[in-house]
Structures are given as C-alpha cells and as structure tokens.
Design a protein around this motif. Structure first.
Motif, PDB file in Angstrom:
ATOM      1  N   TRP B 107      33.022  39.981  38.322  1.00 61.11           N
ATOM      2  CA  TRP B 107      34.170  39.073  38.319  1.00 61.11           C
ATOM      3  C   TRP B 107      35.303  39.620  39.180  1.00 61.11           C
ATOM      4  O   TRP B 107      35.892  38.903  39.989  1.00 61.11           O
ATOM      5  N   PHE B 108      35.584  40.900  39.020  1.00 64.78           N
ATOM      6  CA  PHE B 108      36.644  41.517  39.824  1.00 64.78           C
ATOM      7  C   PHE B 108      36.373  41.316  41.314  1.00 64.78           C
ATOM      8  O   PHE B 108      37.238  40.913  42.082  1.00 64.78           O
ATOM      9  N   ASN B 111      36.296  37.696  43.215  1.00 65.93           N
ATOM     10  CA  ASN B 111      37.579  37.033  43.436  1.00 65.93           C
ATOM     11  C   ASN B 111      37.868  36.851  44.915  1.00 65.93           C
ATOM     12  O   ASN B 111      38.585  35.941  45.312  1.00 65.93           O
ATOM     13  N   ARG B 112      37.295  37.723  45.731  1.00 65.19           N
ATOM     14  CA  ARG B 112      37.509  37.652  47.165  1.00 65.19           C
ATOM     15  C   ARG B 112      36.978  36.359  47.769  1.00 65.19           C
ATOM     16  O   ARG B 112      37.419  35.923  48.806  1.00 65.19           O
ATOM     17  N   MET B 113      35.977  35.776  47.098  1.00 62.65           N
ATOM     18  CA  MET B 113      35.333  34.592  47.654  1.00 62.65           C
ATOM     19  C   MET B 113      36.178  33.332  47.484  1.00 62.65           C
ATOM     20  O   MET B 113      36.006  32.362  48.197  1.00 62.65           O
ATOM     21  N   VAL B 114      37.056  33.338  46.493  1.00 64.36           N
ATOM     22  CA  VAL B 114      37.816  32.122  46.179  1.00 64.36           C
ATOM     23  C   VAL B 114      38.812  31.825  47.301  1.00 64.36           C
ATOM     24  O   VAL B 114      39.573  32.686  47.729  1.00 64.36           O
ATOM     25  N   SER B 115      38.781  30.585  47.777  1.00 63.96           N
ATOM     26  CA  SER B 115      39.706  30.188  48.831  1.00 63.96           C
ATOM     27  C   SER B 115      41.135  30.177  48.285  1.00 63.96           C
ATOM     28  O   SER B 115      41.398  29.601  47.238  1.00 63.96           O
ATOM     29  N   PRO B 116      42.064  30.821  48.987  1.00 66.92           N
ATOM     30  CA  PRO B 116      43.432  30.912  48.457  1.00 66.92           C
ATOM     31  C   PRO B 116      44.095  29.545  48.234  1.00 66.92           C
ATOM     32  O   PRO B 116      44.954  29.428  47.365  1.00 66.92           O
ATOM     33  N   VAL B 118      42.906  27.104  46.794  1.00 64.61           N
ATOM     34  CA  VAL B 118      42.575  26.688  45.428  1.00 64.61           C
ATOM     35  C   VAL B 118      43.615  27.235  44.452  1.00 64.61           C
ATOM     36  O   VAL B 118      43.969  26.589  43.475  1.00 64.61           O
ATOM     37  N   THR B 145      45.812  38.784  43.332  1.00 68.18           N
ATOM     38  CA  THR B 145      44.473  38.187  43.297  1.00 68.18           C
ATOM     39  C   THR B 145      43.560  38.802  44.348  1.00 68.18           C
ATOM     40  O   THR B 145      42.356  38.790  44.199  1.00 68.18           O
ATOM     41  N   MET B 268      33.852  44.241  51.118  1.00 67.39           N
ATOM     42  CA  MET B 268      33.898  44.098  49.667  1.00 67.39           C
ATOM     43  C   MET B 268      33.297  42.767  49.226  1.00 67.39           C
ATOM     44  O   MET B 268      33.559  41.744  49.806  1.00 67.39           O
ATOM     45  N   ALA B 270      30.236  41.868  49.294  1.00 66.22           N
ATOM     46  CA  ALA B 270      28.963  41.498  49.898  1.00 66.22           C
ATOM     47  C   ALA B 270      27.960  42.633  49.909  1.00 66.22           C
ATOM     48  O   ALA B 270      26.779  42.410  50.104  1.00 66.22           O
TER      49      ALA B 270
END
Lengths: 288, 272
Positions: B107-108, B111-116, B118, B145, B268, B270
C-alpha cells in the motif's frame, strides 16, 4: 524470537505513517467518491444534490473522456518505444569499456533531464519551439514550423520533450542491468560469436528484462499522471490535440467548475489504473 | 582492425548525447541573460552582451523571491515531516515480523501509481471548506502522498542492510526498540535517510499541479509563478528563463549529488 515484538511497539512505529498517509491519501478519495455521486458545480454551490450514478453514466458515454484516454495511450505507445530504442543504444555505448572520463561526463549529463522541474521543461518548450523566436526552427535550417499552434506538431513536440526527459532514465536503468551480467559470461559469449545482436539477445537480455518491466510500469503510470509539462507548454491545445487524461479532468473540474463530473472521471481513472497495475502484476510478477 | 574508427564514432556519439542533454540548459541560461529586445530577435542570436537585469526584476519586482521562499519552506517542512513519520515505519518494516506487513508495504509503495489529479479534486474542496486554501500547510500535507512512500521505500532498504547482530547485542543490554533504532541503526542508515530527503525535496520543489490548484498569492510556489509569466501577450522570455534557472539550479545540484541513487529512487513501485 527474532523480529517478534508486542503489538503496542509495532503500532508505535508504524501507526503515525499509516494514519498520516490514510489522512492525505485515502480520506480524500472517499470524499471524491461522495462528490462524484452529486451534482456539484463550483458556480452553483446552492444546488448541490445527490444524483446517484448519473455522473458515471455521463462519463462512460462521453466521447471526449475516452478520446483523452485514447490520446494518453497513443502518447505512451509513441514515446515509449523511442525511449526504449534510444535508451538501449545509449546504455550499450556506455557499457563498452574505455573512454572513462567522457562516459562519466555523459552519465552525469543524463541525470539532468530527469531531475528538471516539469514546468520548466514546458517553459523551455515554449521558448525553444516558438515559430518565430525559437531556436528549434533555426537549428532545423531556418524552418518555419508552427509547433505550438498546429495540432499534430504540438503532439510531436510533447513526444519530443517526453523523450528528452525520460530517455536518460531508461538508459540508466538498462545500463544498471547490463552491469549485472557477469564479466566472464559476457566475454565467453563474445569469443563464441561476433554478432553483438546474439550477445544482446541471449546473454544480456535476461538481465535487462526486470529493468524493462519497471520502465513499462512506470512510464504507463507517469503518462496517466502527465500534467505539469503539457499544461505549461500547450494547456492541452490547440483544440484538444494534447489534452491528456489528467489535463482533461483538471479542465472539467477547475475551468469548467463541474467537480461532480470531474470526480467521477477521476474515480474511473483510478479504477483503470488499478486494473492496469493488476494486469501488469499478473503478467510480469507471476512468481509473487 | 577498425578499432580507431569505432573509437571515434563512440566519442562522437557520446558528445551528441551530452549535447542533447545539456543544450536546453545552455539555452535557458543564455536566454535569461538577454534583454527583452535581444530575446525576441528572429532568428535567435547566439552572441550578445549579457545582463543580469532579468534576475533583478524577476526576484525583486515581480515577487519571484517570495515564491522561491515559499517553495523552500514547503519542500523542507514536508521532507522533515515525511522523515519523522517514515523512518520509524521503515524500521518496523525492516526489523519486525507482523501480520499484514506485506500488504502494508504494498500500500505504501503503490501510492506512487495514483494520478495526483485524483487527489487534487477532493483536496481542493476539503481545503476550501476548512479555509486552508493558499496556506503552506496544505501543500506540506498533500506532498506527503509521494514523499512518505519514497522515504519508506529507501530507508527500509537501508535498515535491511544493517546486520541484525547489532540489535541483538543492544537488546541484551536492555535497550528498547526505540533506542536501538535511534542510537544504533539510524546513524548507520544515514546515507539512505539523506538520499530519501534529497528525493523528497526534489519532488516537492518540482511539483506544479497542486501548487497551481491549492495556492493563489500567499503560498504560491515558484513553478506556479513561472507559469503565470506566460499569461498575457508580452512573452517576457528573459524573465521566464531567469525564473526557470533559479528554480532548476538547486534541483540539478541535488540530483548530481544523489546521481548514483537517482535511478533506484525513481523505480520505486516497479521493482522489488
């Protein structure tokens, strides 16, 4: 027992980070879901009301949304192969022995593009690609190309800057892979065959694959996130020729003031991201 | 043998790569030293009398100095906060065994994958309702984030590399886990902590979208300021490039300092 500690201790160490990240990373998502189920326009705040999944059905049938999505993936499939081919070539050149000084210099220059503020890349684009005052047309031998004002040229210009900024990253990732190949193995292979291609395909490739997978995953995520550079350079224009998904959602939410619809688009984008991540994990990390 | 020829072609290739990487920066700096009249010559001129006027005007008359200070305050604060929250979590992830550890780690990192964008939409509404628009604290929090995951990612790695025997010895002496982290592991993990701090600083300093959406004047960040120069019809290229130079120079210095770890940090999420 090694690593066994009380729950209290674990919570004391992990708790603050979990609570912090949940507060800034998850609570807003829940709020976005709430917003997406409402008619929520920043200019008509008195009329906020629950409308169920209406925003979602609007998005799902909205051509503009899916066009922006398609454009985003088109950018990915245009820029990524270029980045991989160029990055691989650079990595192979840097991997050859000799010329240490200039190669160190080269490696350091490769660091610069990927650290550059994305907004500054966009501003550089505006200055260097201006039709009249820009250096790009001058370098092309006095060409008169309208980069920013023409839909196709503008798209090509975005590809150019994306490739400029992220090819070094691909090159350095692949270079790290190449240095993992045991020296004896590579030398033995080179004695067996003269073909560089054979060595690349059968000896070096297995060491490059993890890096290539990482590049694929990260470039996909970053293209879905792409905003700063394009916003600075073209604002998504001309027309909607460079309006990628994040720019489109920003336009709907902040320049069109429709927070409800934009939130629904954002949630759908999030779902698409999660599905893609799952597919990538299934395909590439089967052993996990 | 064709060795000398291939050597020369290699040198040419390397010079081309270096030139392509560096040329935009050369153009940025030289344009920033041009007067408005020289900057808008068509075709562009390469030789001219340099002036520092753009820097003086941008910094002191247009208020770029203040936005640079804002960016600095936000980037440093969010980095410190990310370290305070992230280092203990990284220690736990590296040293303790507990249920759900893998999921927590996942989960930590993801977080990098989430488009800002959003997060930007709800964060804007929440900040507006709480009267937190145009405040430093809002940016400091939202930047967590991406900073918190990067700190946890790098520092966990670093803690894992420290031999467990050291902990064991200290525990026999009766030291608490907190003491072990602070007195024994943290000093040894300092390189990782420093690198993650550099990353966190670079990402925060470089960020535009949240700065654009969540600030107006008081807390306006430098990239948001640079972009606003482009509005209007005067095309103040010199001033824009001067501001860009001021924004980019500190990042490039930090990036060169951490150049060995830069790729590791950027991958990070991947790679395991």
């Amino acid at each position: 027992m090694r690593g066994q500690v009380s729950r209290k201790t674990i919570f004391a160490f992990v708790g603050p980070a979990v609570i912090g990240l949940a507060a800034v990373g998850i609570a807003p998502l829940i709020y976005a879901v709430w917003t997406s189920l409402h008619f929520y326009n920043l200019t008509k705040l008195k009329k906020v009301k629950f409308i169920g999944f209406e925003n979602y059905s609007t998005v799902l049938t909205d051509e503009v949304f899916w066009q922006a999505m398609g454009r985003t993936f088109f950018l990915l499939v245009t820029a990524l192969p270029l980045q991989i081919i160029l990055g691989m070539s650079i990595a192979l050149v840097l991997h050859q022995p000799g010329l240490t000084l200039i190669k160190t210099l080269c490696r350091l220059s490769l660091v610069l593009p990927m650290a550059t503020t994305y907004a500054v890349v966009g501003l550089l684009g505006q200055v260097m690609f201006n039709q009249k005052f820009g250096v790009m047309n001058q370098l092309l031998g006095g060409a008169d190309i309208n980069w920013i004002g023409d839909p196709e040229n503008a798209f090509a210009m975005i590809v150019f800057w994306d490739v400029w900024q992220w090819t070094p990253f691909v090159a350095l990732v692949l270079l790290a892979g190449l240095t993992m190949v045991p020296g004896e193995v590579e030398e033995a292979a080179r004695l067996e065959t003269k073909s560089k291609w054979t060595v690349l395909r059968y000896v070096q490739m297995p060491f490059l694959l993890p890096g290539l997978v990482a590049v694929l995953i990260l470039r996909t995520a970053d293209t879905l996130k792409l905003f700063d550079m394009v916003f600075t350079l073209t604002r998504g224009g001309p027309g909607s020729s460079t309006e990628f998904i994040s720019l489109m959602i920003q336009r709907v939410g902040f320049r069109g003031f429709d927070q409800g619809l934009a939130s629904a688009q954002a949630i759908i984008l999030l779902i698409i991201t999660i599905i893609l991540a799952q597919i990538y994990i299934r395909v590439f990390y089967k052993e996990v | 043998m064709t060795a000398p020829r291939s050597l020369w072609s290699q040198i040419v290739l390397l010079v081309v790569i270096i030139t392509v990487c560096v040329f935009p920066f050369y153009w940025m700096v030289t344009t920033s030293l041009k007067t408005q009249i020289v900057a808008l010559e068509a075709p562009p001129v390469w030789l001219f009398e340099p002036t520092l006027n753009n820097y003086r005007e941008a910094l002191f008359e247009d208020g770029v100095l203040r936005t640079l200070i804002n960016s600095l305050v936000v980037a440093i604060s969010t980095t410190l906060l990310a370290l305070i929250l992230g280092v203990p979590a990284a220690f736990a992830l590296a040293r303790f065994e507990f249920r759900g550890k893998k999921d927590l780690w996942f989960w930590f990192i993801t977080n990098r994958m989430v488009s800002p964008i959003v997060l930007a939409l709800p964060f804007f509404l929440i900040a507006r309702n709480l009267g937190l628009l145009d405040k430093h604290i809002t940016l400091i929090l939202i930047y967590l984030t991406f900073n918190l995951p990067i700190v946890i990612w790098i520092v966990t790695d670093q803690f894992r590399g420290i031999p467990y025997d050291l902990d064991e010895a200290a525990r026999l002496e009766g030291a608490s886990q907190f003491t072990i982290m602070r007195k024994i592991c943290l000093p040894l993990a300092m390189p990782g902590v420093a690198v993650s701090a550099i990353f966190s600083f670079i990402f925060s300093w470089n960020e535009l979208m949240f700065g654009l959406i969540l600030t107006r004047t008081e807390a306006k960040t430098a990239p948001a300021m640079a972009v606003s120069f482009m509005e209007g019809y005067s095309l103040p290229y010199g001033k824009i490039m001067a501001t860009s130079t001021l924004i980019v120079i500190p990042v490039l210095i930090f990036a060169l300092l951490a150049s060995k770890q830069l790729v590791r940090g950027l991958t990070m999420g991947a790679v395991k």
